[in-house]
Motif scaffolding. Sequence first.
Motif, short mmCIF file in Angstrom:
data_model
loop_
_atom_site.label_atom_id
_atom_site.label_comp_id
_atom_site.label_asym_id
_atom_site.label_seq_id
_atom_site.Cartn_x
_atom_site.Cartn_y
_atom_site.Cartn_z
N VAL A 92 25.64 109.64 -13.77
CA VAL A 92 24.40 109.26 -13.11
C VAL A 92 24.73 108.10 -12.19
N TYR A 93 24.34 108.23 -10.94
CA TYR A 93 24.63 107.21 -9.94
C TYR A 93 23.36 106.39 -9.68
N TYR A 94 23.52 105.09 -9.77
CA TYR A 94 22.41 104.17 -9.61
C TYR A 94 22.61 103.30 -8.37
N CYS A 95 21.52 103.10 -7.66
CA CYS A 95 21.51 102.18 -6.54
C CYS A 95 20.99 100.84 -7.02
N ASN A 96 21.53 99.76 -6.48
CA ASN A 96 20.91 98.47 -6.74
C ASN A 96 20.85 97.65 -5.48
N ALA A 97 19.95 96.69 -5.48
CA ALA A 97 19.75 95.84 -4.31
C ALA A 97 19.54 94.41 -4.76
N ASP A 98 20.31 93.53 -4.16
CA ASP A 98 20.20 92.09 -4.40
C ASP A 98 19.39 91.53 -3.24
N VAL A 99 18.12 91.23 -3.51
CA VAL A 99 17.22 90.88 -2.41
C VAL A 99 16.41 89.64 -2.75
N GLN A 100 15.85 89.08 -1.71
CA GLN A 100 14.88 88.00 -1.82
C GLN A 100 13.57 88.57 -1.30
N ALA A 101 12.57 88.60 -2.16
CA ALA A 101 11.33 89.28 -1.78
C ALA A 101 10.55 88.49 -0.72
N THR A 102 10.47 87.18 -0.87
CA THR A 102 9.78 86.33 0.10
C THR A 102 10.61 85.08 0.32
N LEU A 103 10.22 84.31 1.29
CA LEU A 103 10.92 83.06 1.60
C LEU A 103 10.89 82.11 0.41
N PHE A 104 9.87 82.23 -0.43
CA PHE A 104 9.66 81.25 -1.49
C PHE A 104 10.09 81.75 -2.86
N THR A 105 10.70 82.94 -2.92
CA THR A 105 11.14 83.47 -4.21
C THR A 105 12.66 83.48 -4.27
N THR A 106 13.18 83.55 -5.48
CA THR A 106 14.63 83.58 -5.65
C THR A 106 15.15 85.00 -5.54
N ARG A 107 16.43 85.11 -5.43
CA ARG A 107 17.07 86.41 -5.38
C ARG A 107 16.90 87.13 -6.70
N TYR A 108 16.86 88.46 -6.59
CA TYR A 108 16.72 89.29 -7.79
C TYR A 108 17.40 90.61 -7.53
N VAL A 109 17.97 91.19 -8.58
CA VAL A 109 18.64 92.48 -8.45
C VAL A 109 17.74 93.57 -9.01
N TYR A 110 17.44 94.53 -8.16
CA TYR A 110 16.61 95.66 -8.54
C TYR A 110 17.48 96.90 -8.68
#
Length: 121
Positions: A92-110
């Motif tokens: 099973v192949y999974y995609c992930n994304a290390d993103v910052q949702a807004t200017l005021f939020t921290t990075r998170y991996v989805y």
Amino acid sequence: QVQLVESGGGLVQPGGSLRLSCVASGRIFRFFAMGWYRQAPGKQRELVAVITRDDSTTYADFVKGRFTISRDNAKNTVYLQMNGLKSEDTAVYYCNADVQATLFTTRYVYWGQGTQVTVSS
């Protein structure tokens, strides 16, 4: 909240090719990296390939020369072109994304929900 949806998996014969796609949607202020991981039955999830915001790429040794990761920033999409597939690529192949949702939020991996790739004759 960021959603990732993978597509493109399926059944392919050894030596064949598939292209996986992962579309990111939701509140995305800044991408830091997007990647592909895989998990075979009874094994731990492992890195396949990663592409950073400056287009730097990293590949696992077992896919070098066979797989290519790329992205389309306008479409918030990352691709994994897989050539020369082997039975051991079945997972099973999974995609992930290390993103910052807004200017005021921290990075998170989805993570996405995964797409099955089966390599078999």
